[in-house]
Design a protein around this motif. Structure first.
Motif, mmCIF file in Angstrom:
data_model
loop_
_atom_site.group_PDB
_atom_site.id
_atom_site.type_symbol
_atom_site.label_atom_id
_atom_site.label_comp_id
_atom_site.label_asym_id
_atom_site.label_seq_id
_atom_site.Cartn_x
_atom_site.Cartn_y
_atom_site.Cartn_z
ATOM 1 N N LEU A 1 0.936 -1.523 -0.129
ATOM 2 C CA LEU A 1 0.075 -0.221 0.011
ATOM 3 C C LEU A 1 0.367 1.149 0.216
ATOM 4 C CD1 LEU A 1 -2.753 0.681 -0.045
ATOM 5 C CD2 LEU A 1 -2.666 1.218 2.584
ATOM 6 N N VAL A 2 0.525 1.996 -0.930
ATOM 7 C CA VAL A 2 1.105 3.403 -1.432
ATOM 8 C C VAL A 2 0.278 4.092 -0.171
ATOM 9 C CG1 VAL A 2 2.425 5.335 -2.660
ATOM 10 C CG2 VAL A 2 2.663 2.553 -3.511
ATOM 11 N N PRO A 3 1.091 4.915 0.687
ATOM 12 C CA PRO A 3 -0.303 5.778 1.752
ATOM 13 C C PRO A 3 -0.003 7.480 1.592
ATOM 14 C CG PRO A 3 2.177 5.579 2.940
ATOM 15 C CD PRO A 3 2.039 4.386 1.499
ATOM 16 N N PRO A 4 -1.342 8.018 1.521
ATOM 17 C CA PRO A 4 -1.003 9.547 0.527
ATOM 18 C C PRO A 4 0.389 10.588 1.665
ATOM 19 C CG PRO A 4 -2.055 9.474 2.794
ATOM 20 C CD PRO A 4 -2.602 8.357 2.466
ATOM 21 N N VAL A 5 0.576 11.302 0.301
ATOM 22 C CA VAL A 5 1.112 12.820 1.573
ATOM 23 C C VAL A 5 0.988 13.176 2.540
ATOM 24 C CG1 VAL A 5 2.753 14.641 0.486
ATOM 25 C CG2 VAL A 5 2.318 12.744 -0.926
ATOM 26 N N ASN A 6 1.742 13.217 3.437
ATOM 27 C CA ASN A 6 1.035 13.810 4.712
ATOM 28 C C ASN A 6 1.066 15.382 4.020
ATOM 29 O OD1 ASN A 6 0.738 14.898 7.502
ATOM 30 N ND2 ASN A 6 2.626 13.398 8.564
ATOM 31 N N PRO A 7 -0.093 15.391 4.872
ATOM 32 C CA PRO A 7 -0.813 16.978 4.234
ATOM 33 C C PRO A 7 -0.631 18.185 5.329
ATOM 34 C CG PRO A 7 -2.619 16.181 4.862
ATOM 35 C CD PRO A 7 -1.905 15.309 5.396
ATOM 36 N N TYR A 8 0.215 17.644 6.831
ATOM 37 C CA TYR A 8 0.258 19.165 7.986
ATOM 38 C C TYR A 8 1.732 19.280 7.920
ATOM 39 C CZ TYR A 8 -4.498 16.629 7.950
ATOM 40 O OH TYR A 8 -5.325 15.632 7.845
ATOM 41 N N PRO A 9 1.898 20.561 8.777
ATOM 42 C CA PRO A 9 0.895 21.732 8.608
ATOM 43 C C PRO A 9 -0.115 22.392 7.929
ATOM 44 C CG PRO A 9 3.158 22.414 9.005
ATOM 45 C CD PRO A 9 3.318 21.110 8.736
ATOM 46 N N THR A 10 -1.048 22.988 7.731
ATOM 47 C CA THR A 10 -1.324 23.019 6.729
ATOM 48 C C THR A 10 -1.300 24.992 7.168
ATOM 49 O OG1 THR A 10 -3.588 23.342 7.917
ATOM 50 C CG2 THR A 10 -3.779 21.499 6.368
ATOM 51 N N SER A 11 -2.204 25.751 6.141
ATOM 52 C CA SER A 11 -1.774 27.202 6.642
ATOM 53 C C SER A 11 -2.923 28.158 5.728
ATOM 54 C CB SER A 11 -0.462 28.038 5.875
ATOM 55 O OG SER A 11 -0.135 27.642 4.743
ATOM 56 N N PHE A 12 -3.548 29.057 6.151
ATOM 57 C CA PHE A 12 -3.937 29.932 5.584
ATOM 58 C C PHE A 12 -4.262 31.290 6.038
ATOM 59 C CE2 PHE A 12 -6.434 29.062 9.982
ATOM 60 C CZ PHE A 12 -6.142 30.255 9.913
ATOM 61 N N THR A 13 -5.090 32.227 5.184
ATOM 62 C CA THR A 13 -4.667 33.583 5.553
ATOM 63 C C THR A 13 -6.408 33.911 6.003
ATOM 64 O OG1 THR A 13 -3.162 34.094 4.295
ATOM 65 C CG2 THR A 13 -4.052 36.046 4.964
ATOM 66 N N ASP A 14 -6.330 34.517 7.025
ATOM 67 C CA ASP A 14 -7.887 35.418 7.165
ATOM 68 C C ASP A 14 -7.566 36.973 7.066
ATOM 69 O OD1 ASP A 14 -10.680 34.671 8.384
ATOM 70 O OD2 ASP A 14 -10.073 36.166 9.420
ATOM 71 N N SER A 15 -9.025 37.365 6.871
ATOM 72 C CA SER A 15 -9.215 39.107 5.871
ATOM 73 C C SER A 15 -9.027 39.468 7.920
ATOM 74 C CB SER A 15 -9.876 39.307 5.601
ATOM 75 O OG SER A 15 -11.237 39.319 6.034
#
Length: 389
Positions: A195-209
């Motif tokens: 099984l090939v696991p997915p790429v780790n997406p963490y940490p994430t980031s965002f911008t808020d107004s």
């Protein structure tokens, strides 16, 4: 408050166990039926050796063990026990419960922001409240599992959902489950080498107004991918805050309050404090993105509230307090933060707290400080200010 310590019996013996922090609710135990079920299974399958002073043999990783029911039960067995969690409070609980039972040493602690090293023969997981944390842990754990590794997870039925099972299936391999027992269930995952696991997406980031800068979120950070409503409400009232030199963002989460204060008060010395290793990592990354390393000086402290901080060390404390400990409402966590805040504030120092309106924080703060004003009442949140006199 006196410690509520009870006897916990399992196939591995009787232990004296207590929660940390101590709770005024005597109905809350330091273990649940899922802990009991896990230990019964480990004993029945003889996955952990008999009692022995030798700490050698199998390598056992215990994940998200909040108060140490599993970790402490396996201490002083014929295996090496490692405790992996995102909580300073959890590490303190395990160490304290090991001390209560006269163990030579607690398990080896691993922060959630570090990946376990070396292969593990047995992995025991309490399914966390945040599925993103489970996903991150399994993705980083995958490389430490061999073809014969035993992976057993557990949770209370009301807290298990399909997304948890899907995490195990997409990262490790096929999953089966036990029958329910005392409203708890075990999950058995078979490691599929193909099984090939997915790429780790963490940490994430965002911008808020409303924040105006980039915020980072590791897997277990509250409101990881958006600005939480309480922080948003607080930010809109930032113009009311006093100018202060020594500032603490207490229970900082992703660090939005402390970063915003630093941006508006360049000369302030801001300290970010949280009991979550991932929260501190998120706050540090957000701060470093906003300010160059040599432009500002800030402290980032993984800690049990303000324990160990000097009396009178702060002019201003900003707090968006938690009121849950995993799945349990635990308002005493916030009360402890308020008590420590008073101790750590200088004369005329101020504590500002944003909280849901239904929480009885104004009465608590008034009792502690002698007064507490509502700076701005809102439909969902109140912003409180208490001054140390």
């Amino acid at each position: 408050m006196s410690a509520c310590v009870e006897s916990f019996d399992s196939p591995f013996g009787a232990l004296q166990m207590g929660r940390y922090p101590e709770s005024s609710n005597n109905s809350l135990r330091a273990w649940d039926a899922a802990d009991e079920y896990l230990l019964e299974y480990l004993a029945e399958q003889e996955l952990v050796g008999a009692a022995s002073p030798l700490r050698s043999g199998k390598r056992v990783l215990v994940v998200n063990d909040m108060f140490g029911a599993v970790s402490c039960s396996l201490c002083n067995r014929q295996c090496l026990v490692f405790h992996w969690s995102d909580s300073v409070l959890s590490q303190l609980a395990v160490a304290l419960n090991c001390q209560r039972n006269n163990f030579d040493a607690p398990p080896e602690f691993i922060k959630s922001t570090s990946s376990p090293v070396g292969e593990f023969d047995v992995v025991v997981i309490k399914v966390p409240k945040t599925i993103a944390l489970l996903e991150d842990q399994l993705l980083r754990l995958r490389a430490q599992l061999h073809s014969k590794s035993i992976v057993v997870a557990a949770g209370m039925l009301r807290h298990l959902n399909r997304s948890a099972f899907q995490c195990f299936e997409k990262i490790l391999g096929p999953v089966t489950t036990s029958l329910a027992k005392k409203k708890a269930r075990l999950i058995f995952a078979i490691v599929d080498p193909a099984l090939v696991p997915p790429v780790n997406p963490y940490p994430t980031s965002f911008t808020d107004s409303d924040a105006g800068f980039v915020l980072y979120g590791h897997a277990n950070v509250f409101s990881r991918d958006r600005l939480d409503a309480g922080a948003r409400y607080f930010l809109k009232q930032f113009h009311r805050l006093p100018h202060a030199q020594a500032v603490i963002d207490l229970g900082c989460g992703n660090g939005v309050l402390g970063i915003a204060y630093q941006r508006d008060n360049v000369s302030a010395e801001v300290c970010f404090v949280d009991e979550s290793f991932m929260a501190i990592a998120s706050a540090r990354e957000g701060y470093q993105h906003q300010f160059s390393d040599d432009a500002q000086q800030a402290r980032f402290v993984e800690n049990d509230g303000l324990s160990g901080f000097a009396d009178g060390c702060a002019d201003l404390i900003l707090c968006n307090p938690p009121f849950h400990q995993q799945h349990v409402v635990a308002e005493q966590l916030a009360y402890a933060l308020f008590t420590e805040s008073k101790r750590c504030l200088r004369h005329n120092g101020q504590l500002w707290v944003v909280a849901n309106r239904h929480l009885p924080y104004q009465a608590v703060l008034k009792r502690l400080f002698g007064q507490c004003s509502v700076v701005t009442p809102g439909p969902r949140f109140n912003l409180y200010r208490a001054v140390k006199r």
